[in-house]
Design a protein around this motif. Structure first.
Motif, mmCIF file in Angstrom:
data_model
loop_
_atom_site.group_PDB
_atom_site.id
_atom_site.type_symbol
_atom_site.label_atom_id
_atom_site.label_comp_id
_atom_site.label_asym_id
_atom_site.label_seq_id
_atom_site.Cartn_x
_atom_site.Cartn_y
_atom_site.Cartn_z
ATOM 1 N N ILE A 24 0.810 -1.215 0.000
ATOM 2 C CA ILE A 24 0.000 0.000 0.000
ATOM 3 C C ILE A 24 0.848 1.271 0.000
ATOM 4 O O ILE A 24 0.308 2.362 -0.166
ATOM 5 C CB ILE A 24 -0.998 0.031 1.177
ATOM 6 N N ILE A 25 2.167 1.141 0.159
ATOM 7 C CA ILE A 25 3.016 2.336 0.160
ATOM 8 C C ILE A 25 2.921 3.107 -1.155
ATOM 9 O O ILE A 25 2.757 4.330 -1.127
ATOM 10 C CB ILE A 25 4.468 1.973 0.535
ATOM 11 N N PRO A 26 2.997 2.455 -2.340
ATOM 12 C CA PRO A 26 2.848 3.246 -3.581
ATOM 13 C C PRO A 26 1.503 3.951 -3.690
ATOM 14 O O PRO A 26 1.419 5.088 -4.165
ATOM 15 C CB PRO A 26 3.022 2.210 -4.694
ATOM 16 N N VAL A 27 0.452 3.294 -3.214
ATOM 17 C CA VAL A 27 -0.876 3.916 -3.251
ATOM 18 C C VAL A 27 -0.907 5.136 -2.328
ATOM 19 O O VAL A 27 -1.413 6.205 -2.692
ATOM 20 C CB VAL A 27 -1.960 2.895 -2.854
ATOM 21 N N LEU A 28 -0.341 4.996 -1.131
ATOM 22 C CA LEU A 28 -0.311 6.114 -0.189
ATOM 23 C C LEU A 28 0.518 7.276 -0.734
ATOM 24 O O LEU A 28 0.130 8.439 -0.594
ATOM 25 C CB LEU A 28 0.250 5.661 1.151
ATOM 26 N N LEU A 29 1.650 6.966 -1.355
ATOM 27 C CA LEU A 29 2.469 8.035 -1.942
ATOM 28 C C LEU A 29 1.746 8.717 -3.090
ATOM 29 O O LEU A 29 1.870 9.938 -3.272
ATOM 30 C CB LEU A 29 3.821 7.470 -2.390
ATOM 31 N N LEU A 32 -0.646 11.041 -1.558
ATOM 32 C CA LEU A 32 0.082 12.172 -1.001
ATOM 33 C C LEU A 32 0.398 13.194 -2.086
ATOM 34 O O LEU A 32 0.200 14.396 -1.891
ATOM 35 C CB LEU A 32 1.371 11.702 -0.323
ATOM 36 N N VAL A 33 0.869 12.733 -3.232
ATOM 37 C CA VAL A 33 1.177 13.641 -4.337
ATOM 38 C C VAL A 33 -0.087 14.337 -4.833
ATOM 39 O O VAL A 33 -0.084 15.546 -5.104
ATOM 40 C CB VAL A 33 1.886 12.877 -5.475
ATOM 41 N N ILE A 34 -1.176 13.600 -4.926
ATOM 42 C CA ILE A 34 -2.446 14.202 -5.355
ATOM 43 C C ILE A 34 -2.902 15.260 -4.349
ATOM 44 O O ILE A 34 -3.316 16.360 -4.731
ATOM 45 C CB ILE A 34 -3.523 13.114 -5.554
ATOM 46 N N ALA A 35 -2.815 14.940 -3.052
ATOM 47 C CA ALA A 35 -3.231 15.893 -2.014
ATOM 48 C C ALA A 35 -2.354 17.143 -2.042
ATOM 49 O O ALA A 35 -2.857 18.265 -1.909
ATOM 50 C CB ALA A 35 -3.179 15.245 -0.638
ATOM 51 N N LEU A 36 -1.057 16.968 -2.221
ATOM 52 C CA LEU A 36 -0.172 18.133 -2.310
ATOM 53 C C LEU A 36 -0.511 18.982 -3.529
ATOM 54 O O LEU A 36 -0.504 20.217 -3.452
ATOM 55 C CB LEU A 36 1.293 17.684 -2.355
ATOM 56 N N GLY A 37 -0.820 18.336 -4.630
ATOM 57 C CA GLY A 37 -1.196 19.079 -5.838
ATOM 58 C C GLY A 37 -2.489 19.857 -5.664
ATOM 59 O O GLY A 37 -2.591 21.024 -6.051
ATOM 60 N N VAL A 38 -3.482 19.212 -5.057
ATOM 61 C CA VAL A 38 -4.763 19.890 -4.820
ATOM 62 C C VAL A 38 -4.572 21.070 -3.866
ATOM 63 O O VAL A 38 -5.117 22.160 -4.085
ATOM 64 C CB VAL A 38 -5.808 18.887 -4.270
ATOM 65 N N ASN A 39 -3.793 20.875 -2.809
ATOM 66 C CA ASN A 39 -3.540 21.981 -1.880
ATOM 67 C C ASN A 39 -2.777 23.114 -2.549
ATOM 68 O O ASN A 39 -3.058 24.283 -2.293
ATOM 69 C CB ASN A 39 -2.766 21.477 -0.657
ATOM 70 N N TYR A 40 -1.823 22.786 -3.393
ATOM 71 C CA TYR A 40 -1.073 23.822 -4.101
ATOM 72 C C TYR A 40 -1.992 24.623 -5.026
ATOM 73 O O TYR A 40 -1.935 25.852 -5.062
ATOM 74 C CB TYR A 40 0.077 23.196 -4.901
#
Length: 185
Positions: A24-29, A32-40
């Motif tokens: 599940i680490i690749p899914v979590l990462l 994380l990238v999607i969440a950082l992009g949305v926040n940005y």
């Protein structure tokens, strides 16, 4: 694992949980990238173009690798608590509310009262937050940077070890005694 019906598979097949957590680490990462992009994007829409300047990229990456150790230990402790008690909501809500405040995740440790700072320094979460904060913003950690890195990884490794031992204990206990809550069936 309980909600997706995977726990029974692991118990019946006698296979380890490590493959599941590593899977599940690749899914979590990715999330994380999607969440950082949305926040940005949200910050850019609200405040204009937000520039991302790294103060110290190496320290940032060292701080970013530490959560992998700490969060796996954290998830194992939560998983052990859930399979032993059968209660999920209350445990997750209380820990999710207290953890960011009490460990310096929401503000630098230098801004916390001394008693709360001392408590935060007992947890592995504060060190990774301080390293990431220093790497991105240049805010000096309460401790020396090298001491923060060393303590962060030592505490993180100890936390992971405790998580593994606790989860194994609870797992063996439910294999021996059976589950105590109908929610785990």
């Amino acid at each position: 694992m309980i909600n997706y019906g995977v726990l029974e598979y692991y118990i019946a097949s006698n296979s380890g949980f490590l493959s599941h957590y590593l899977g599940i680490i690749p899914v979590l990462l990715t999330w994380l990238v999607i969440a950082l992009g949305v926040n940005y994007i949200a910050l850019t829409l609200l405040f204009g173009l937000v520039s991302m300047v790294m103060h110290d990229t190496i320290i940032f990456l060292i701080g970013l690798a530490n959560p992998l150790i700490v969060l796996v230990g954290y998830s194992l402790i939560l998983g052990g608590t859930v399979i032993s008690s059968g209660v999920t909501g209350f445990v997750f809500d209380m820990i999710g509310f207290i953890l960011p405040i009490a460990t310096g995740g929401m503000s630098p440790l230098s801004k916390l009262p001394e008693a709360m700072r001392n408590f935060a320094l007992l947890t592995p979460f504060s060190y990774l937050a301080e390293l990431i904060r220093y790497g991105m913003l240049g805010w000096t950690p309460v401790l020396d940077t090298v001491a923060t890195i060393v303590r962060g990884y030592v505490y993180g490794s100890a936390f992971l070890t405790v998580g593994i031992l606790y989860f194994k204990y609870q797992y063996r206990k439910i294999l021996r005694e059976g589950v105590r809550a109908a929610a785990l069936w």
